[in-house]
Design a protein around this motif. Sequence first.
Motif, short mmCIF file in Angstrom:
data_model
loop_
_atom_site.label_atom_id
_atom_site.label_comp_id
_atom_site.label_asym_id
_atom_site.label_seq_id
_atom_site.Cartn_x
_atom_site.Cartn_y
_atom_site.Cartn_z
N GLY A 176 0.83 -1.25 -0.08
CA GLY A 176 -0.03 0.03 0.13
C GLY A 176 0.90 1.33 0.00
N LYS A 177 2.05 0.94 -0.17
CA LYS A 177 3.18 2.36 -0.07
C LYS A 177 3.86 2.28 -1.23
CE LYS A 177 3.19 2.33 5.04
NZ LYS A 177 4.00 2.44 6.10
N GLY A 178 4.59 3.65 -1.57
CA GLY A 178 5.35 3.68 -2.81
C GLY A 178 5.19 4.84 -3.31
N LYS A 179 6.12 5.46 -4.23
CA LYS A 179 5.92 6.55 -5.20
C LYS A 179 5.54 6.46 -6.32
CE LYS A 179 10.28 8.74 -3.15
NZ LYS A 179 11.55 9.56 -3.69
N VAL A 180 4.42 7.30 -6.75
CA VAL A 180 3.86 7.16 -7.91
C VAL A 180 4.01 8.25 -9.02
CG1 VAL A 180 1.46 7.11 -8.87
CG2 VAL A 180 1.92 6.05 -6.77
N LEU A 181 4.19 7.94 -10.30
CA LEU A 181 4.16 8.85 -11.36
C LEU A 181 3.03 8.81 -12.09
CD1 LEU A 181 7.04 9.77 -13.63
CD2 LEU A 181 4.86 8.98 -14.83
N PHE A 182 2.40 9.92 -12.47
CA PHE A 182 1.12 10.08 -13.38
C PHE A 182 1.46 10.64 -14.74
CE2 PHE A 182 -3.55 11.76 -12.81
CZ PHE A 182 -3.96 10.70 -13.84
N ALA A 240 -5.45 3.35 -1.56
CA ALA A 240 -4.00 3.29 -1.39
C ALA A 240 -3.57 4.53 -0.53
CB ALA A 240 -3.26 2.37 -2.00
N PRO A 241 -4.06 4.84 0.73
CA PRO A 241 -3.64 5.99 1.44
C PRO A 241 -2.12 6.22 1.39
CG PRO A 241 -5.65 4.90 2.52
CD PRO A 241 -4.89 3.99 1.57
N GLY A 242 -1.35 5.16 1.41
CA GLY A 242 0.18 5.18 1.68
C GLY A 242 0.75 5.64 0.14
N ALA A 243 0.23 5.50 -0.79
CA ALA A 243 0.69 5.92 -2.15
C ALA A 243 1.03 7.37 -2.20
CB ALA A 243 -0.26 5.53 -3.23
#
Length: 325
Positions: A173-179, A204-207
Amino acid sequence: MNPSRWRRGRAVLPIALALLAAAACSKGTATPAAGGGGGALPKTLVFSPLSLAPPALKGLSEGVKGYASSKGWEVIVQDPNFDATKQTQQLNEVISSGRAGAAWIIAVAPKSMGQILKTAQAKGVPVLVNGQPGEYGYSGPQPGITFDYIDYTAGGKALGEQLGKCMNEKLGGKGKVLFAVSTEGQAGKAEFEKAALDALKATAPGATLVQNVIAADRTKAQTDIGNALQGNPDLAAVMGANDEGALGALGAFSAAGKPLTCVTDFGGNDEVLKDVTDGKIYASVALQFQADMTQSFDTLVKMQADPKANGEVLIVPQKVVTKNG
């Protein structure tokens, strides 16, 4: 086939064609209607896409012509080449001449279509345009005009939810996201992106969103995502607002020798769907263009019987596709 969707990624259209089914009993070409539609309309469809340069649109035009001829319909294909003025000139000529029995328009600039739509109404020629009534200055369905649009809010919500599910399953539920987002000025952009980010946060609140990259085309998207990866080597997930963004992300991570744990896509072209099957892409919110083509042409055929009645407001079907179906 909303016009903004073509300008956002334009390779999402499957070439398989099952449209024109309702025209099966309409053989031959009738005498063109005069003026306000006093006679039978010709079984002639004017197809005016944004351009014939994109292979998918070129393929679509060929498929429409082949299938239509087998059903007794003629298709006049126009090529405005992304020029709004040229598109209106081409349409005005063929509609005013009485050759058109129906028109399917993927408008380069919806606001430029006002006079064309009035001309079609006066001639009694039914028209289907891609987009919502508001994009053309209307508040709802209009006589002789059907609108067909993509529900970007629903699409964005599904995109964000699927990325959140992937991150919950594979990244705790965690990690860095690119859009990978669409270019500025595209219809639906603001609501699509807001819905996607809201859904990701809820699922995924931890994203953590660390960067947006504009995915105008696959090559540039791959380059720009590769650059972003250098600054954020621990990127774990990518949301693609179009096929080019998702496929560009796969290329960028592969070139960098890094795994891309979670990627989701909005569009669903054949290459994307194969990557979903192969497990490279977690999910695609796939636009069901074959179903949309069928409902669009069926509607135009029905409208020929009473071109002064209000048309419909259609929505392009969407389906979330994952490896498991």
